[in-house]
Design a protein around this motif. Structure first.
Motif, short mmCIF file in Angstrom:
data_model
loop_
_atom_site.label_atom_id
_atom_site.label_comp_id
_atom_site.label_asym_id
_atom_site.label_seq_id
_atom_site.Cartn_x
_atom_site.Cartn_y
_atom_site.Cartn_z
N ALA A 1 -1.99 30.25 -65.82
CA ALA A 1 -2.14 28.88 -65.34
C ALA A 1 -0.88 28.07 -65.65
CB ALA A 1 -3.37 28.23 -65.97
N SER A 2 -0.31 28.30 -66.80
CA SER A 2 0.91 27.58 -67.19
C SER A 2 2.09 27.99 -66.33
CB SER A 2 1.23 27.85 -68.67
OG SER A 2 0.19 27.36 -69.51
N LEU A 3 2.20 29.28 -66.04
CA LEU A 3 3.28 29.75 -65.17
C LEU A 3 3.15 29.16 -63.78
CD1 LEU A 3 3.42 33.51 -66.21
CD2 LEU A 3 5.09 31.75 -66.77
N TYR B 1 6.08 42.22 -64.85
CA TYR B 1 4.72 41.73 -65.07
C TYR B 1 4.83 40.22 -65.13
CZ TYR B 1 -0.13 42.12 -66.80
OH TYR B 1 -1.49 42.06 -66.93
N TRP B 2 3.74 39.50 -65.36
CA TRP B 2 3.84 38.05 -65.45
C TRP B 2 4.71 37.67 -66.64
CZ3 TRP B 2 -1.06 40.18 -64.21
CH2 TRP B 2 -1.43 39.98 -62.87
N ASN B 3 5.47 36.58 -66.45
CA ASN B 3 6.50 36.20 -67.44
C ASN B 3 5.90 35.56 -68.68
OD1 ASN B 3 8.10 37.01 -65.32
ND2 ASN B 3 9.06 35.01 -64.99
N MET B 4 5.34 36.37 -69.55
CA MET B 4 4.65 35.85 -70.73
C MET B 4 4.85 36.73 -71.95
SD MET B 4 0.72 36.91 -69.76
CE MET B 4 0.78 36.19 -68.13
N VAL B 5 4.73 36.09 -73.10
CA VAL B 5 4.68 36.81 -74.38
C VAL B 5 3.47 36.31 -75.15
CG1 VAL B 5 7.17 37.18 -74.53
CG2 VAL B 5 6.17 35.12 -75.56
N ILE C 1 9.49 42.40 -70.63
CA ILE C 1 9.40 41.50 -69.48
C ILE C 1 10.50 40.44 -69.56
CG2 ILE C 1 7.96 39.73 -68.38
CD1 ILE C 1 5.53 41.43 -69.42
N MET C 2 10.74 39.91 -70.77
CA MET C 2 11.79 38.91 -70.95
C MET C 2 13.16 39.48 -70.59
SD MET C 2 10.11 36.22 -71.82
CE MET C 2 8.69 36.84 -70.92
N ARG C 3 13.41 40.69 -71.01
CA ARG C 3 14.69 41.32 -70.67
C ARG C 3 14.82 41.53 -69.16
NH1 ARG C 3 13.25 44.23 -75.35
NH2 ARG C 3 12.57 46.06 -74.15
N GLY C 4 13.69 41.85 -68.53
CA GLY C 4 13.69 42.02 -67.08
C GLY C 4 14.04 40.72 -66.37
N ILE C 5 13.55 39.61 -66.89
CA ILE C 5 13.88 38.31 -66.30
C ILE C 5 15.39 38.10 -66.35
CG2 ILE C 5 13.69 35.80 -66.57
CD1 ILE C 5 10.88 36.32 -67.78
N GLY C 6 15.98 38.38 -67.52
CA GLY C 6 17.42 38.21 -67.67
C GLY C 6 18.21 39.10 -66.72
N GLN C 7 17.81 40.36 -66.63
CA GLN C 7 18.51 41.30 -65.74
C GLN C 7 18.37 40.88 -64.28
OE1 GLN C 7 16.51 44.87 -66.90
NE2 GLN C 7 17.78 45.22 -68.71
N ASN C 8 17.16 40.51 -63.88
CA ASN C 8 16.92 40.14 -62.49
C ASN C 8 17.62 38.84 -62.11
OD1 ASN C 8 15.38 42.44 -62.29
ND2 ASN C 8 13.41 41.39 -62.40
#
Length: 208
Positions: free
Chosen positions: A128-130, A149-153, A170-177
């Motif tokens: 919901a926050s995303l 996956y959804w951008n969450m920890v 997932i966080m690293r994937g955000i950075g790479q993408n």
């Protein structure tokens, strides 16, 4: 060098949200992208009152916090990551008040630049926050950066977030993408591909 501005929407400077953003930043730096984590801090942030003064002045009329400073940095940035803790199944009130004013007074600084939202929670309320944070991107012609996956920890404190191996991945994937997308945009510009020119805005009222 390209630069990504990361917003820590938590009042805790080195808490769970910061831990997640730091993982994104490290992945960006590894790809040759400069990063800066912008801390909202613990001072009160007032909300937007819809006065419209920013449209005339070019900046938010309220100088009591960091909105105008952030917008100035946004003009020089190539991408953004907005991070928020989850309290009552939604983003923190401070990050929403901050972003409402930042986008009202400085929307042109964000247009056509990639954005990613990150949510940190003990257990639930992340999707919901995303959804709320992603709306700042989709109303501003900003490409949305995803991961595997959804951008969450998850975690109640930074040490627990560091145990969330999937979340960190997932966080690293955000950075790479995001680094990949920024490079693609730069390559497109170098090849003569111009950003789209939006149509004149039409506002339709459904009040009859």
């Amino acid at each position: 060098m390209a630069k990504v501005l990361l917003l820590n929407g938590s009042c805790n400077e080195h808490g769970c949200t910061f831990t997640a953003l730091s993982e994104v930043a490290a992945a960006l730096e590894k790809e040759g992208v400069e990063t800066e984590i912008f801390q909202l801090g613990q001072e009160a942030i007032r909300d937007c009152i819809g006065c419209g003064s920013c449209g005339k002045l070019g900046h938010c009329v309220f100088e009591d916090d960091k909105v105008n400073e952030f917008v100035a940095k946004a003009k020089e940035a190539d991408g953004f990551v907005f991070g928020t803790p989850v309290y009552y199944a939604h983003p923190s009130g401070r990050v929403l008040a901050f972003l409402d004013r930042a986008f009202y007074c400085g929307k042109s600084a964000f247009v056509f630049k990639p954005g990613a939202a990150v949510a940190s929670a003990r257990r639930a309320g992340t999707t919901a926050s995303l959804d709320v944070l992603n709306k700042y991107f989709t109303i501003s012609n900003m490409p949305v950066v995803a991961s595997s996956y959804w951008n969450m920890v998850h975690g109640n404190k930074p040490e627990e977030v560091k145990q969330d191996l999937e979340g960190l991945q997932i966080m690293r994937g955000i950075g790479q993408n995001m680094a990949w997308m920024i490079k693609c945009i730069e390559a497109g510009k170098a090849a003569g591909i111009q950003i789209p020119v939006p149509e004149a805005k039409v506002k339709t009222s459904f009040i009859r």
